[in-house]
Design an enzyme around this catalytic site. Structure first.
Site, short mmCIF file in Angstrom:
data_model
loop_
_atom_site.label_atom_id
_atom_site.label_comp_id
_atom_site.label_asym_id
_atom_site.label_seq_id
_atom_site.Cartn_x
_atom_site.Cartn_y
_atom_site.Cartn_z
N ASN A 1 0.91 -1.23 0.05
CA ASN A 1 0.10 -0.30 0.20
C ASN A 1 1.08 1.27 0.27
O ASN A 1 1.37 1.74 0.71
CB ASN A 1 -1.03 0.05 1.19
CG ASN A 1 -2.20 1.08 1.44
OD1 ASN A 1 -2.61 0.74 0.21
ND2 ASN A 1 -1.63 1.95 2.01
N ASN B 1 -0.46 6.15 4.17
CA ASN B 1 0.35 4.15 3.06
C ASN B 1 1.33 3.97 4.06
O ASN B 1 1.65 4.10 4.78
CB ASN B 1 1.45 5.32 2.08
CG ASN B 1 0.22 6.28 1.28
OD1 ASN B 1 -0.52 5.67 0.37
ND2 ASN B 1 0.42 7.31 1.06
N THR B 2 1.17 2.30 3.44
CA THR B 2 2.12 1.70 4.36
C THR B 2 2.36 0.70 3.37
O THR B 2 1.66 -0.15 3.18
CB THR B 2 2.33 0.99 5.76
OG1 THR B 2 3.11 0.94 6.83
CG2 THR B 2 0.59 0.55 5.66
N THR B 3 3.78 -0.08 3.49
CA THR B 3 3.98 -1.50 2.89
C THR B 3 4.30 -2.41 3.58
O THR B 3 5.48 -1.35 4.20
CB THR B 3 5.04 -1.64 2.11
OG1 THR B 3 4.46 -1.06 1.14
CG2 THR B 3 5.61 -2.88 1.62
N GLY C 1 4.68 4.72 5.34
CA GLY C 1 5.79 3.78 7.15
C GLY C 1 6.14 2.77 6.60
O GLY C 1 5.49 1.64 7.60
#
Length: 201
Positions: A64, A111-113, A152
């Site tokens: 994401n 957003n964060t992966t 993040g």
């Protein structure tokens, strides 16, 4: 997400199987939002597995991201899509065009992966930490840009400490896991292949 969804996820879980794409945490994931397009394009969750001798490696990720997903040929395969033409492009040309036109870059948040890299090979704390750094840094090849101020991004490096493999040191382990991480990112948007069982069988 709520308790009912959590119970449903647990009830439908299957040992040795990790659904790819818009499943689980990947349901609401999006990518390629750096050009300020509405919502970007769908992201998802991906996974990849490899065994070398007694050593097993797996990478799981939920993508994401502000960044777009890039394949090994350097092509954007998800994100930064022009709604008028349907074409996808790297961020820099679009960003430069916005700046030349006097438009400020978009402000993006949320957003964060999330990634976990797992091995059964014994690694001490220092080696495990460096292995995680190596794999996480490598993901900038697959997600561009990666680890921005609006992301993040985090990776958890885990060992189950089951085997010793003197022929495969932490550096080589990192090279192999880094390629798996790229595979996992591509699988999150079905740009590499179909779902596969996570095991040697």
């Amino acid at each position: 997400p709520d308790k009912a969804l959590g119970r449903a996820a647990l009830a439908t879980a299957r040992p040795g199987w990790f659904p790819l794409g818009a499943h689980g945490a990947g349901c609401s994931a999006t990518v390629g939002k750096g050009l300020g397009l509405p919502g970007g394009e769908p992201g998802g969750q991906g996974a990849a597995f490899r065994q070398v001798g007694a050593t097993r490696l797996a990478v799981f990720t939920v993508v994401n991201a502000v960044g777009a997903i890039v394949d090994r040929a350097g092509q954007v395969v998800r994100g930064n899509r022009d709604p008028a033409t349907g074409t996808r492009r790297h961020l820099r040309p679009g960003l430069e065009a916005r700046l030349a036109g006097g438009d400020a870059p978009p402000r993006l948040g949320g957003n964060t992966t999330l990634t976990v890299a797992v091995t059964n090979q014994r690694l001490d704390q220092r080696a495990l930490r460096q292995w995680g750094r190596q794999v996480h840094s490598s993901m900038a090849r697959a997600i561009q840009p990666f680890h921005t101020a609006a992301d993040g991004d985090i990776l958890y490096a885990v060992t189950t400490e089951e085997v010793d493999n003197p022929t495969l040191d932490a550096l080589a382990l990192g090279v192999l896991a880094s390629e798996l991480a790229w595979d996992a990112v591509l699988r999150s948007v079905d740009a590499l292949g179909a779902p596969m069982p996570l095991g040697p069988g």
